[in-house]
Scaffold this active site. Sequence first.
Site, PDB file in Angstrom:
ATOM      1  N   SER A 133       0.864  -1.168   0.000  1.00 18.12           N
ATOM      2  CA  SER A 133       0.000   0.000   0.000  1.00 18.12           C
ATOM      3  C   SER A 133       0.901   1.217   0.000  1.00 18.12           C
ATOM      4  O   SER A 133       1.897   1.259  -0.719  1.00 18.12           O
ATOM      5  CB  SER A 133      -0.934  -0.039   1.216  1.00 18.12           C
ATOM      6  OG  SER A 133      -1.787   1.080   1.247  1.00 18.12           O
ATOM      7  N   TYR A 147      -4.039   7.971  -7.406  1.00 21.81           N
ATOM      8  CA  TYR A 147      -3.128   7.063  -6.708  1.00 21.81           C
ATOM      9  C   TYR A 147      -3.645   6.744  -5.313  1.00 21.81           C
ATOM     10  O   TYR A 147      -3.671   5.577  -4.909  1.00 21.81           O
ATOM     11  CB  TYR A 147      -1.742   7.705  -6.628  1.00 21.81           C
ATOM     12  CG  TYR A 147      -0.721   6.841  -5.929  1.00 21.81           C
ATOM     13  CD1 TYR A 147      -0.348   5.610  -6.460  1.00 21.81           C
ATOM     14  CD2 TYR A 147      -0.113   7.251  -4.741  1.00 21.81           C
ATOM     15  CE1 TYR A 147       0.603   4.812  -5.824  1.00 21.81           C
ATOM     16  CE2 TYR A 147       0.829   6.468  -4.102  1.00 21.81           C
ATOM     17  CZ  TYR A 147       1.179   5.248  -4.651  1.00 21.81           C
ATOM     18  OH  TYR A 147       2.108   4.455  -4.017  1.00 21.81           O
ATOM     19  N   LYS A 151      -4.779   3.063  -3.655  1.00 20.23           N
ATOM     20  CA  LYS A 151      -4.207   2.498  -2.442  1.00 20.23           C
ATOM     21  C   LYS A 151      -5.257   2.342  -1.346  1.00 20.23           C
ATOM     22  O   LYS A 151      -5.185   1.395  -0.549  1.00 20.23           O
ATOM     23  CB  LYS A 151      -3.036   3.364  -1.959  1.00 20.23           C
ATOM     24  CG  LYS A 151      -1.837   3.313  -2.899  1.00 20.23           C
ATOM     25  CD  LYS A 151      -1.351   1.876  -3.126  1.00 20.23           C
ATOM     26  CE  LYS A 151      -0.118   1.807  -3.997  1.00 20.23           C
ATOM     27  NZ  LYS A 151       0.352   0.414  -4.224  1.00 20.23           N
TER      28      LYS A 151
END
Length: 277
Positions: A133, A147, A151
């Site tokens: 992660s 992004y 995650k």
Amino acid sequence: MSKVWFITGATRGLGAELARAALAAGHTVVATGRKPEALERALGTSERLLAVPLDVTAPGQPEAAVKAALARFGRIDVLVNNAGYGLVGALEETSADELSQQFATNVLGLAAVTRAVLPTMRAQRSGHIFNMSSAAGLAGFPGASAYCASKFAVEGLSESLSHEVAPLGIKVTLVEPGYFRTEFLTDGSAVFAQKVIADYDATAGEMRRGSRAMNGNQAGDPRKLAQALLTLSAATHPPLRFNAGTDSVALLEQLLTTRREELGRWRDLSLSLAYAS
């Protein structure tokens, strides 16, 4: 005890450092990446190393890579889902295709490789899955909406997975690094949204500039992170989440404080929403 490690994104960065560290510790490594020749340049050759081509977004390739690993070594003890990249840009600047590709690699690719490995770990009734992660999986940052979203998805997927596979003897650890000095922010790795909107210069624009300036100056040492993962892989009760680096730890501590404060401010309104008896 020697284990068989299956590592995605092993051509460079943390993946390559982890492969080297695992080999040096006496483990066996299946190193995967889109370019097998790059794997060989990065890692050399060894009887305990198998380099396998793998694009995590390509249908059938995860299953083929796992099949090759099992044909050579017979088992997989540790899976490290490390392949991924960062997309920099405000949400409005990010096209549908750019957002789709971000999720295809960081989320759907991770899930595809995990599904390919799980039948083996279930049969073994043992295994440890490390999903990479990020500190960006803890909090949102301007200019990193795609992004961070990917995650955050990895966080939810992995936590749910941990409950599903725990009765089968399989462990799951989310690794949440801050900034580490890898190639992650280089032009060949980081991706910038093609569209630029002037109104976002103070937010997403600053993220663009900051990412380029940070490259090569990150505080975290990827070799030390690789050693930390070896330590976690040997733990009887490894954590579900591992904050990697001083910046990641500081971010989590700040988040715990601010979330508790926000909950306190709005607690009475939250608790007032039940049907009146």
